[in-house]
Design an enzyme around this catalytic site. Structure first.
Site, PDB file in Angstrom:
ATOM      1  N   HIS A   3      34.080  40.125  32.086  1.00  0.00           N
ATOM      2  CA  HIS A   3      33.708  41.472  31.647  1.00  0.00           C
ATOM      3  C   HIS A   3      34.304  41.628  30.250  1.00  0.00           C
ATOM      4  O   HIS A   3      35.438  41.195  30.007  1.00  0.00           O
ATOM      5  CB  HIS A   3      34.267  42.505  32.635  1.00  0.00           C
ATOM      6  CG  HIS A   3      33.957  43.930  32.300  1.00  0.00           C
ATOM      7  ND1 HIS A   3      32.777  44.339  31.720  1.00  0.00           N
ATOM      8  CD2 HIS A   3      34.687  45.057  32.464  1.00  0.00           C
ATOM      9  CE1 HIS A   3      32.793  45.650  31.559  1.00  0.00           C
ATOM     10  NE2 HIS A   3      33.950  46.116  31.998  1.00  0.00           N
ATOM     11  N   GLU A  29      27.796  51.890  35.918  1.00  0.00           N
ATOM     12  CA  GLU A  29      28.654  52.328  37.024  1.00  0.00           C
ATOM     13  C   GLU A  29      28.988  53.812  36.943  1.00  0.00           C
ATOM     14  O   GLU A  29      29.186  54.459  37.970  1.00  0.00           O
ATOM     15  CB  GLU A  29      29.910  51.446  37.147  1.00  0.00           C
ATOM     16  CG  GLU A  29      30.880  51.522  35.995  1.00  0.00           C
ATOM     17  CD  GLU A  29      31.804  50.310  35.912  1.00  0.00           C
ATOM     18  OE1 GLU A  29      31.514  49.277  36.535  1.00  0.00           O
ATOM     19  OE2 GLU A  29      32.813  50.392  35.187  1.00  0.00           O
TER      20      GLU A  29
HETATM   21  P1  NAD Z   1      39.942  41.628  41.882  1.00  0.00           P
HETATM   22  O1  NAD Z   1      40.593  42.956  41.836  1.00  0.00           O
HETATM   23  O2  NAD Z   1      39.102  41.247  43.049  1.00  0.00           O
HETATM   24  O3  NAD Z   1      41.005  40.470  41.743  1.00  0.00           O
HETATM   25  C1  NAD Z   1      41.966  40.455  40.778  1.00  0.00           C
HETATM   26  C2  NAD Z   1      42.965  39.362  41.061  1.00  0.00           C
HETATM   27  O4  NAD Z   1      43.803  39.300  39.909  1.00  0.00           O
HETATM   28  C3  NAD Z   1      43.907  39.641  42.228  1.00  0.00           C
HETATM   29  O5  NAD Z   1      43.425  39.114  43.412  1.00  0.00           O
HETATM   30  C4  NAD Z   1      45.157  38.896  41.790  1.00  0.00           C
HETATM   31  O6  NAD Z   1      45.053  37.541  42.182  1.00  0.00           O
HETATM   32  C5  NAD Z   1      45.100  38.934  40.282  1.00  0.00           C
HETATM   33  N1  NAD Z   1      46.014  39.876  39.610  1.00  0.00           N
HETATM   34  C6  NAD Z   1      46.024  41.223  39.701  1.00  0.00           C
HETATM   35  N2  NAD Z   1      46.983  41.741  38.938  1.00  0.00           N
HETATM   36  C7  NAD Z   1      47.590  40.684  38.336  1.00  0.00           C
HETATM   37  C8  NAD Z   1      48.657  40.555  37.433  1.00  0.00           C
HETATM   38  N3  NAD Z   1      49.295  41.627  36.960  1.00  0.00           N
HETATM   39  N4  NAD Z   1      49.008  39.301  37.043  1.00  0.00           N
HETATM   40  C9  NAD Z   1      48.356  38.213  37.502  1.00  0.00           C
HETATM   41  N5  NAD Z   1      47.344  38.281  38.359  1.00  0.00           N
HETATM   42  C10 NAD Z   1      46.972  39.494  38.771  1.00  0.00           C
HETATM   43  O7  NAD Z   1      39.125  41.518  40.513  1.00  0.00           O
HETATM   44  P2  NAD Z   1      37.625  40.985  40.313  1.00  0.00           P
HETATM   45  O8  NAD Z   1      36.681  41.980  40.892  1.00  0.00           O
HETATM   46  O9  NAD Z   1      37.535  39.570  40.691  1.00  0.00           O
HETATM   47  O10 NAD Z   1      37.491  41.135  38.726  1.00  0.00           O
HETATM   48  C11 NAD Z   1      37.925  40.137  37.829  1.00  0.00           C
HETATM   49  C12 NAD Z   1      37.080  40.251  36.586  1.00  0.00           C
HETATM   50  O11 NAD Z   1      35.720  39.997  36.936  1.00  0.00           O
HETATM   51  C13 NAD Z   1      37.101  41.636  35.947  1.00  0.00           C
HETATM   52  O12 NAD Z   1      37.043  41.466  34.548  1.00  0.00           O
HETATM   53  C14 NAD Z   1      35.815  42.254  36.436  1.00  0.00           C
HETATM   54  O13 NAD Z   1      35.327  43.248  35.576  1.00  0.00           O
HETATM   55  C15 NAD Z   1      34.913  41.048  36.458  1.00  0.00           C
HETATM   56  N6  NAD Z   1      33.714  41.141  37.309  1.00  0.00           N
HETATM   57  C16 NAD Z   1      33.812  41.560  38.601  1.00  0.00           C
HETATM   58  C17 NAD Z   1      32.681  41.615  39.398  1.00  0.00           C
HETATM   59  C18 NAD Z   1      32.763  42.041  40.835  1.00  0.00           C
HETATM   60  O14 NAD Z   1      31.725  42.221  41.446  1.00  0.00           O
HETATM   61  N7  NAD Z   1      33.917  42.197  41.441  1.00  0.00           N
HETATM   62  C19 NAD Z   1      31.436  41.218  38.877  1.00  0.00           C
HETATM   63  C20 NAD Z   1      31.365  40.745  37.570  1.00  0.00           C
HETATM   64  C21 NAD Z   1      32.519  40.715  36.790  1.00  0.00           C
END
Ligand code: NAD
Ligand code: MG
Length: 336
Positions: free
Chosen positions: A108, A195
């Protein structure tokens, strides 16, 4: 409009020299990307906080796990897949470990677009964003298919940034579904707008206002719930599968006439004016600054608004009715 859609045959032989990939974060996207990339033959290391909840999970999935900085060392691509508000802190911890000529990858564009992460000039800054949640990215890959992705290049230090985007997108299965080229600005601004105005903000407000209007007029909350919340899925599924045409094909003539003649009175020019306002706040950075300040303040307004949403009568009646519909998956099953 003729948008180029990249497919498997567009991927460079040898995956543009990418062999080692660090995946920082093991949430929805992190887990799916790490497992798909490993299955595609890349040398994957997951970067996680020592002692954090995901460490054991990633190891149990058969992945090598190190601290974020150690994982980033020597990697050709460092994928930062942590929540937007956590990413600047994670970046500070890994920045000096990323080798010159490597690529920093995001799913993102938020932090790069709004300047809360500034990458050195010696690295590529790229984006690969699957258009679906991580669980779907993993499941489709396992079934030999792939979720379409967006890709973008913010900084091309090596001249190979785009080839690396395609190699990574290919590795997670994206070229099977097709990879569309965009920019960090377009991805970030349209994602936030979608969103806020339509998907999360717009839809839930429409549901709640519809529910309240019926209840206030004396109808039973249970009936209002079925009409305004429960049946939304039927309509969304039809739209998802076949656009307006399929929806029109499956609803009654009466529903169609009501839709065509009344819909534009509900969501109207005034709504469009509010949408333009919200888009303006996204584009000029007002929303990003507000959200960052809210996060730094410990989320007081966010928590209050979330709690009001979760305690709304539509939630209470919804919980009771859903408990009677055993075929509805639990939240836990739906997320798996
Ligand atoms: P998530 O909340 O599912 O997972 C985040 C992970 O980051 C956690 O499981 C943990 O392992 C880690 N984390 C959290 N805080 C941390 C910290 N302070 N230090 C180190 N690690 C840490 O997030 P996600 O939904 O996988 O999103 C990740 C990226 O992907 C974001 O940029 C989001 O915008 C993007 N994205 C998400 C989706 C979706 O459907 N979820 C789709 C497209 C893009
Ligand atoms: Mg809402």
């Amino acid at each position: 409009m003729n948008m180029k859609i990249y497919v498997e045959s567009d991927v460079e032989q040898g995956n543009a020299g990418v062999s080692r990939i660090a995946v920082i974060g093991y949430g929805s996207q992190g887990r799916a990307h790490a497992l798909n990339l490993k299955d595609s033959g890349f040398d994957v290391t997951v970067g996680l906080r020592p002692g954090g909840a995901s460490w054991q999970k990633a190891e149990a999935d058969g992945l090598r796990v190190k601290s974020p900085a150690e994982a980033a060392e020597g990697a050709d691509i460092v994928a930062v897949l942590v929540p937007d508000m956590a990413a600047p802190g994670v970046w500070r911890a890994i920045e000096s470990s990323i080798k010159p000529g490597a690529a920093a990858l995001f799913a993102h564009g938020f932090n790069i677009h709004y300047g809360s992460i500034k990458a050195p000039e010696s690295i590529d800054v790229i984006l690969v964003a699957p258009k679906g949640p991580g669980a779907l990215v993993r499941r489709q890959f396992e079934e030999g298919r792939g979720v379409p992705c967006l890709m973008a290049v913010a900084q091309d230090a090596t001249g190979r940034a785009k080839a690396r985007c395609l190699a990574y997108a290919h590795g997670i299965g994206g070229t099977r579904g097709g990879v569309l080229e965009t920019t960090f600005a377009e991805e970030t601004e349209t994602d936030l707008f979608g969103e806020q105005a339509v998907l999360c903000g717009g839809v839930t407000e429409l549901v709640v206002q519809g529910f309240e209007t019926l209840v206030e007029a004396g109808y039973q909350p249970e009936v209002a719930y079925f009409e305004c919340m429960h049946e939304l899925k039927l309509i969304v599924d039809l739209l998802h599968e076949g656009g307006m045409a399929k929806m029109h094909q499956f609803v009654s003539d009466t529903a169609k006439y009501g839709d065509l003649s009344r819909g534009p009175r509900i969501v109207n020019e005034e709504t469009r004016e509010r949408m333009r306002e919200v888009l303006g706040e996204i584009r000029d950075g007002t929303f990003a600054r507000e959200w960052q300040a809210e996060h730094e303040a410990g989320l007081p307004n966010y928590k209050a608004m979330l709690s009001a949403d979760l305690n709304h009568p539509v939630e209470k009646v919804g919980r009771e009715l859903r408990a009677r519909m055993s075929w509805l998956k639990s939240d836990k099953q739906a997320a798996a």
